[in-house]
Write a protein that holds these residues in place. Structure first.
Motif, PDB file in Angstrom:
ATOM      1  N   LEU A 460       0.825  -1.213   0.000  1.00 20.48           N
ATOM      2  CA  LEU A 460       0.000   0.000   0.000  1.00 20.48           C
ATOM      3  C   LEU A 460       0.855   1.258   0.000  1.00 20.48           C
ATOM      4  CD1 LEU A 460      -2.793  -1.023   2.547  1.00 20.48           C
ATOM      5  CD2 LEU A 460      -2.765  -1.313   0.066  1.00 20.48           C
ATOM      6  N   GLU A 461       2.114   1.115  -0.397  1.00 16.26           N
ATOM      7  CA  GLU A 461       3.001   2.276  -0.439  1.00 16.26           C
ATOM      8  C   GLU A 461       2.483   3.269  -1.490  1.00 16.26           C
ATOM      9  OE1 GLU A 461       3.937  -0.830  -1.001  1.00 16.26           O
ATOM     10  OE2 GLU A 461       5.392  -1.433   0.545  1.00 16.26           O
ATOM     11  N   HIS A 462       2.532   4.565  -1.146  1.00 19.17           N
ATOM     12  CA  HIS A 462       2.051   5.576  -2.090  1.00 19.17           C
ATOM     13  C   HIS A 462       2.654   6.923  -1.728  1.00 19.17           C
ATOM     14  CE1 HIS A 462      -0.687   5.843   1.343  1.00 19.17           C
ATOM     15  NE2 HIS A 462      -0.987   7.080   0.975  1.00 19.17           N
ATOM     16  N   ARG A 463       2.648   7.817  -2.692  1.00 22.59           N
ATOM     17  CA  ARG A 463       3.150   9.172  -2.471  1.00 22.59           C
ATOM     18  C   ARG A 463       2.043  10.038  -1.861  1.00 22.59           C
ATOM     19  NH1 ARG A 463       7.830  10.675  -5.225  1.00 22.59           N
ATOM     20  NH2 ARG A 463       8.666   9.126  -6.661  1.00 22.59           N
ATOM     21  N   GLU A 468       0.428  18.142  -6.942  1.00 16.52           N
ATOM     22  CA  GLU A 468      -0.711  17.479  -7.556  1.00 16.52           C
ATOM     23  C   GLU A 468      -0.365  16.037  -7.887  1.00 16.52           C
ATOM     24  OE1 GLU A 468      -3.814  16.977  -7.700  1.00 16.52           O
ATOM     25  OE2 GLU A 468      -4.355  18.830  -8.745  1.00 16.52           O
ATOM     26  N   LYS A 469      -1.365  15.160  -7.707  1.00 15.75           N
ATOM     27  CA  LYS A 469      -1.174  13.730  -7.927  1.00 15.75           C
ATOM     28  C   LYS A 469      -1.998  13.241  -9.112  1.00 15.75           C
ATOM     29  CE  LYS A 469       1.342  13.408  -4.181  1.00 15.75           C
ATOM     30  NZ  LYS A 469       1.290  14.843  -3.814  1.00 15.75           N
ATOM     31  N   ASP A 470      -1.535  12.156  -9.693  1.00 14.90           N
ATOM     32  CA  ASP A 470      -2.299  11.500 -10.736  1.00 14.90           C
ATOM     33  C   ASP A 470      -3.635  11.032 -10.156  1.00 14.90           C
ATOM     34  OD1 ASP A 470      -2.244   9.984 -13.510  1.00 14.90           O
ATOM     35  OD2 ASP A 470      -2.968   8.560 -12.003  1.00 14.90           O
ATOM     36  N   CYS A 471      -4.690  11.116 -10.945  1.00 16.26           N
ATOM     37  CA  CYS A 471      -6.047  10.875 -10.446  1.00 16.26           C
ATOM     38  C   CYS A 471      -6.275   9.447  -9.979  1.00 16.26           C
ATOM     39  CB  CYS A 471      -7.068  11.269 -11.502  1.00 16.26           C
ATOM     40  SG  CYS A 471      -6.966  10.285 -13.010  1.00 16.26           S
ATOM     41  N   LEU A 472      -5.371   8.541 -10.285  1.00 20.65           N
ATOM     42  CA  LEU A 472      -5.486   7.171  -9.782  1.00 20.65           C
ATOM     43  C   LEU A 472      -4.216   6.705  -9.075  1.00 20.65           C
ATOM     44  CD1 LEU A 472      -7.392   5.191 -12.580  1.00 20.65           C
ATOM     45  CD2 LEU A 472      -8.175   5.667 -10.272  1.00 20.65           C
ATOM     46  N   LYS A 473      -3.086   6.852  -9.749  1.00 21.79           N
ATOM     47  CA  LYS A 473      -1.851   6.259  -9.243  1.00 21.79           C
ATOM     48  C   LYS A 473      -1.268   6.995  -8.041  1.00 21.79           C
ATOM     49  CE  LYS A 473      -0.565   4.796 -13.923  1.00 21.79           C
ATOM     50  NZ  LYS A 473       0.450   4.962 -15.004  1.00 21.79           N
ATOM     51  N   GLY A 474      -1.542   8.297  -7.917  1.00 14.22           N
ATOM     52  CA  GLY A 474      -0.957   9.064  -6.828  1.00 14.22           C
ATOM     53  C   GLY A 474       0.447   9.533  -7.099  1.00 14.22           C
ATOM     54  N   THR A 475       0.977   9.271  -8.293  1.00 16.00           N
ATOM     55  CA  THR A 475       2.294   9.802  -8.645  1.00 16.00           C
ATOM     56  C   THR A 475       2.157  11.289  -8.940  1.00 16.00           C
ATOM     57  OG1 THR A 475       1.876   9.151 -10.930  1.00 16.00           O
ATOM     58  CG2 THR A 475       3.132   7.618  -9.572  1.00 16.00           C
ATOM     59  N   ILE A 476       3.266  12.028  -8.787  1.00 15.67           N
ATOM     60  CA  ILE A 476       3.237  13.468  -9.053  1.00 15.67           C
ATOM     61  C   ILE A 476       2.886  13.711 -10.522  1.00 15.67           C
ATOM     62  CG2 ILE A 476       4.629  15.570  -9.120  1.00 15.67           C
ATOM     63  CD1 ILE A 476       6.210  14.386  -6.735  1.00 15.67           C
ATOM     64  N   TYR A 478       2.016  16.788 -13.530  1.00 17.69           N
ATOM     65  CA  TYR A 478       1.891  18.163 -14.006  1.00 17.69           C
ATOM     66  C   TYR A 478       1.007  18.230 -15.257  1.00 17.69           C
ATOM     67  CZ  TYR A 478       5.459  19.754 -10.750  1.00 17.69           C
ATOM     68  OH  TYR A 478       6.146  20.075  -9.609  1.00 17.69           O
ATOM     69  N   ASP A 479       0.287  17.170 -15.515  1.00 17.36           N
ATOM     70  CA  ASP A 479      -0.577  17.123 -16.694  1.00 17.36           C
ATOM     71  C   ASP A 479      -1.757  18.077 -16.497  1.00 17.36           C
ATOM     72  OD1 ASP A 479      -1.649  15.972 -19.172  1.00 17.36           O
ATOM     73  OD2 ASP A 479      -3.206  15.195 -17.844  1.00 17.36           O
ATOM     74  N   PRO A 480      -1.975  19.041 -17.410  1.00 18.42           N
ATOM     75  CA  PRO A 480      -3.043  20.035 -17.231  1.00 18.42           C
ATOM     76  C   PRO A 480      -4.428  19.404 -17.085  1.00 18.42           C
ATOM     77  CG  PRO A 480      -1.548  20.717 -18.970  1.00 18.42           C
ATOM     78  CD  PRO A 480      -1.169  19.314 -18.623  1.00 18.42           C
ATOM     79  N   ALA A 481      -4.729  18.409 -17.901  1.00 15.99           N
ATOM     80  CA  ALA A 481      -6.047  17.792 -17.848  1.00 15.99           C
ATOM     81  C   ALA A 481      -6.250  17.052 -16.520  1.00 15.99           C
ATOM     82  CB  ALA A 481      -6.225  16.826 -19.021  1.00 15.99           C
ATOM     83  N   ASN A 482      -5.196  16.446 -16.013  1.00 15.72           N
ATOM     84  CA  ASN A 482      -5.292  15.743 -14.727  1.00 15.72           C
ATOM     85  C   ASN A 482      -5.555  16.728 -13.589  1.00 15.72           C
ATOM     86  OD1 ASN A 482      -4.620  13.209 -12.963  1.00 15.72           O
ATOM     87  ND2 ASN A 482      -3.358  14.864 -12.135  1.00 15.72           N
ATOM     88  N   HIS A 483      -4.870  17.897 -13.634  1.00 16.25           N
ATOM     89  CA  HIS A 483      -5.098  18.898 -12.591  1.00 16.25           C
ATOM     90  C   HIS A 483      -6.529  19.407 -12.636  1.00 16.25           C
ATOM     91  CE1 HIS A 483      -4.505  22.070  -9.716  1.00 16.25           C
ATOM     92  NE2 HIS A 483      -4.671  23.031 -10.621  1.00 16.25           N
ATOM     93  N   GLN A 484      -7.054  19.615 -13.862  1.00 13.57           N
ATOM     94  CA  GLN A 484      -8.450  20.034 -13.993  1.00 13.57           C
ATOM     95  C   GLN A 484      -9.376  18.985 -13.379  1.00 13.57           C
ATOM     96  OE1 GLN A 484     -10.101  22.929 -16.291  1.00 13.57           O
ATOM     97  NE2 GLN A 484     -11.070  22.417 -14.356  1.00 13.57           N
ATOM     98  N   GLU A 485      -9.140  17.717 -13.684  1.00 11.36           N
ATOM     99  CA  GLU A 485      -9.989  16.651 -13.163  1.00 11.36           C
ATOM    100  C   GLU A 485      -9.911  16.567 -11.639  1.00 11.36           C
ATOM    101  OE1 GLU A 485     -10.568  11.790 -13.424  1.00 11.36           O
ATOM    102  OE2 GLU A 485      -9.224  12.816 -14.834  1.00 11.36           O
ATOM    103  N   MET A 486      -8.713  16.634 -11.079  1.00  8.48           N
ATOM    104  CA  MET A 486      -8.550  16.527  -9.630  1.00  8.48           C
ATOM    105  C   MET A 486      -9.175  17.724  -8.908  1.00  8.48           C
ATOM    106  SD  MET A 486      -7.156  13.688  -8.654  1.00  8.48           S
ATOM    107  CE  MET A 486      -6.075  13.764  -7.224  1.00  8.48           C
ATOM    108  N   THR A 487      -9.045  18.924  -9.495  1.00  3.67           N
ATOM    109  CA  THR A 487      -9.644  20.118  -8.891  1.00  3.67           C
ATOM    110  C   THR A 487     -11.148  19.965  -8.792  1.00  3.67           C
ATOM    111  OG1 THR A 487      -7.863  21.542  -9.740  1.00  3.67           O
ATOM    112  CG2 THR A 487      -9.946  22.611  -9.162  1.00  3.67           C
ATOM    113  N   ARG A 488     -11.757  19.520  -9.882  1.00  5.52           N
ATOM    114  CA  ARG A 488     -13.210  19.364  -9.885  1.00  5.52           C
ATOM    115  C   ARG A 488     -13.659  18.194  -9.010  1.00  5.52           C
ATOM    116  NH1 ARG A 488     -14.328  20.832 -16.325  1.00  5.52           N
ATOM    117  NH2 ARG A 488     -14.064  23.084 -16.039  1.00  5.52           N
ATOM    118  N   THR A 489     -12.851  17.168  -8.931  1.00  6.63           N
ATOM    119  CA  THR A 489     -13.205  16.025  -8.087  1.00  6.63           C
ATOM    120  C   THR A 489     -13.184  16.406  -6.612  1.00  6.63           C
ATOM    121  OG1 THR A 489     -12.339  14.444  -9.711  1.00  6.63           O
ATOM    122  CG2 THR A 489     -12.575  13.676  -7.436  1.00  6.63           C
TER     123      THR A 489
END
Length: 612
Positions: A460-463, A468-476, A478-489
């Motif tokens: 269960l190791e994770h960052r 900002e983290k990837d919407c599933l993996k939790g890795t760092i 900087y993808d613009p679309a991922n940041h938009q998705e995470m902000t709205r989520t």
């Protein structure tokens, strides 16, 4: 101490006032707790001076404690007092404006010296005439002298004897309102018996001296009694808002099965929550008195990451300092409850006075798109309930929750029916114990909450952190679309809390001409003022809010059909502005106060009449 001939009263308001070293808070607390034990409804308002030690005998150093007791439920400490106990001229001049026309004034005659009268700000040497008190029932016993006489054989020094004079005043008021002294004496025994039993005996003796003075003098025409209130059956105790908040957290810890951690920095008027939690090591509570506000919240975030139910407590200036770390908790999606016991601001402001001016800070006071759940408690006793609910939301939705109380309800007290924990819901955090395949730390459940994986669990190791983290993996990421998705989520996760909120109800007709809106600690005053006008047949109703972000689903329907919507709050219109932004088709009028004091019923009713 019982008088069967005492006159019956429905309610009474008493204000104890003196120098900050005169023990007025203790005197008022003993009177109110005694009344609570007799079954009265009570509401108290401790009014502390801001200065740590203002010059003795000055208005700046006056400390007050007002208590309203009744034969029915009491929701506010009252506007004006039936009895004022003033331990010096400064207390008299500071509280003159709070006297009812028929009030009794008890003034320590030993303090009517030229020096004290001048320091209090009187222009003449006759305070009674100068304050136009000739038509009041003014009693001027030599309280200090009689205290010394009662303890002349005690073996105590003069300074220690004079400190007991507040108990003489308490004895007088016990007689006036037919109160027994058993509880007060028991308290004194428990407080002083081990450290200094001589002090306990001295104070008990002085209570009796004050009672006997009142019983044997002809300066009091009658004594009175207030019958017990017809309250719901159960086990009650008197509780203040800060203690209730602490106990609500303890209950949430029990229901969640997780240990409670509080990392805080002492600040008026929130410190008592930390102090109360520090006493609960027997319940597994861990507390850290941090070196500053930032360290306080950061230790709590670390504790949440490690698998604790974490809280931090503060007031307005401290919430400002915690804002960056609160953003970290939002980004890391960790459960955290931040208590803000609001006081007069900005900056140091009025540290011992009450206000509701931190709402905008709670809603928006962080950088970036940083939503947080915001809840406000509305009475001393319901601080327990809303502390519990804030904890449940934080842990089940994996998000920070800001719980707003204020100095008025935090320090004030009232009877509290001790609940059964069986009546409170379970708290079920989305704890991840193991995972088949690759662990996705930001995979979400139906509440949009991510899983809570404690460190040290294989697979269960994770960052985690502020990037900002990837919407599933939790890795760092900087993808613009991922940041938009995470902000709205993150925003949608907070919005989804509304699905679980109770529906607020209007007190009064759904189509009343005037709808009075309030939030948080103004509830008791607003309800009482509206109820008075409703009894007169006026078309007025009251709607009160405890869940502020998100708002409950049905608010727009409740706002329809009223000629006037009046938002009353102890700030310059923050909730009104929030409602205008949220419900743009409605017109919201305002009634605001920032005097460091609660509303009075008189001023509220005058405003309501102006709209009717």
């Amino acid at each position: 101490m019982d008088n069967v001939n005492a006159m019956q009263l429905q309610d009474v308001v008493i204000r104890f006032s003196g120098d900050s070293g005169d023990g007025m808070q203790l005197t008022g607390t003993l009177f109110s707790d005694t009344s609570a034990l007799l079954g009265n409804g009570i509401s108290t308002f401790p009014d502390y001076p801001a200065e740590i030690r203002a010059p003795q005998g000055t208005v700046a150093g006056v400390s007050g404690f007002q208590v309203h007791i009744g034969s029915s439920r009491v929701d506010n400490p009252g506007d004006y007092c039936d009895v004022l106990v003033a331990m010096n001229p400064a207390a008299l001049i500071a509280n003159r404006k709070w006297l009812k026309p028929s009030a009794t004034v008890i003034l320590d005659g030993d303090t009517l010296t030229e020096d004290n009268i001048v320091k209090a700000g009187f222009k003449t040497m006759d305070p009674i005439a100068e304050l136009n008190l000739q038509d009041y029932n003014v009693v001027i016993p030599a309280i200090t002298t009689m205290t010394k006489e009662a303890l002349k054989d005690s073996g105590m020094d003069n300074k220690a004897i004079v400190k007991c004079k507040n108990m003489f005043a308490l004895g007088i008021v016990f007689w006036m309102y037919n109160r027994p002294d058993d509880y007060a004496k028991s308290y004194l025994d428990s407080k002083f018996a081990k450290k200094n039993p001589l002090v306990a005996e001295a104070n008990k003796k002085v209570i009796e001296a004050g009672y006997n003075y009142a019983a044997n003098t002809h300066q009091f025409a009658n004594n009175y009694t207030v019958a017990p209130a017809d309250l719901e059956k159960g086990v009650y105790r008197s509780i203040n808002g800060n203690t209730a908040t602490a106990w609500g957290f303890c209950a949430a810890s029990e229901k969640s099965g997780l240990p409670l951690f509080c990392g805080s920095y002492p600040i008026t008027p929130a410190t008592v929550i930390l102090e109360e939690l520090a006493k609960r090591r027997d319940l597994g509570v861990k507390t850290v008195q941090a070196e500053d506000e930032i360290a306080g919240i950061c230790t709590s975030i670390g504790a949440a990451y490690a698998g604790n139910f974490a809280v931090t407590t503060t007031s307005g200036p401290g919430l400002s300092l915690k804002s960056e770390a609160l953003g970290l908790a939002v980004m890391a999606e960790l459960p955290l409850v931040v208590v803000d016991v609001q006081r007069g601001g900005p900056s140091t402001g009025l540290p011992t006075k009450t206000e509701q001016s931190d709402l905008m800070q709670a809603l928006y006071g962080r950088n970036g798109e940083c939503p947080a759940v915001v809840i406000a408690a509305s009475s001393p006793s319901d601080c327990f309930h809303y502390a519990f609910m804030a904890s449940k939301i934080a842990m089940e939705h994996m998000t920070p929750v800001i719980l707003l109380t204020d100095g008025f309800i935090a320090n004030g007290s009232e009877p509290w029916r001790i609940p059964s924990m069986a009546d409170y819901p379970a708290i079920c955090p989305p704890i991840v114990e193991k995972c088949e395949g690759d662990f996705m730390p930001y995979a979400r459940n139906e509440k949009l909450a991510r899983g809570w994986a404690f460190p040290g669990k294989e697979g269960l190791e994770h960052r985690i952190g502020g990037l900002e983290k990837d919407c599933l993996k939790g890795t760092i990421s900087y993808d613009p679309a991922n940041h938009q998705e995470m902000t709205r989520t993150r925003a949608a996760k907070v919005a989804r809390v509304a699905d679980e909120l109770p529906t607020p109800e209007i007190m009064g007709a759904a189509d009343a001409d005037v709808l009075v809106i309030g939030w948080g600690g103004t509830k008791g005053h607003l309800e009482a003022a509206v109820a008075d006008l409703q009894e007169q047949g006026k078309s007025i109703a009251h709607l009160h809010f405890n869940y502020l972000n998100p708002l409950p689903h049905n608010v727009e329907e409740l706002l329809k059909g009223h000629k006037h919507i009046l938002v009353c709050e102890l700030n310059e219109g923050q909730f009104a502005s929030y409602l205008r932004q949220t419900f743009q088709s409605f017109t919201f009028e305002q009634y605001n106060k920032t005097e460091g004091q609660p509303f009075t019923l008189v001023e509220l009713k005058e405003k309501f009449y102006s709209l009717l």
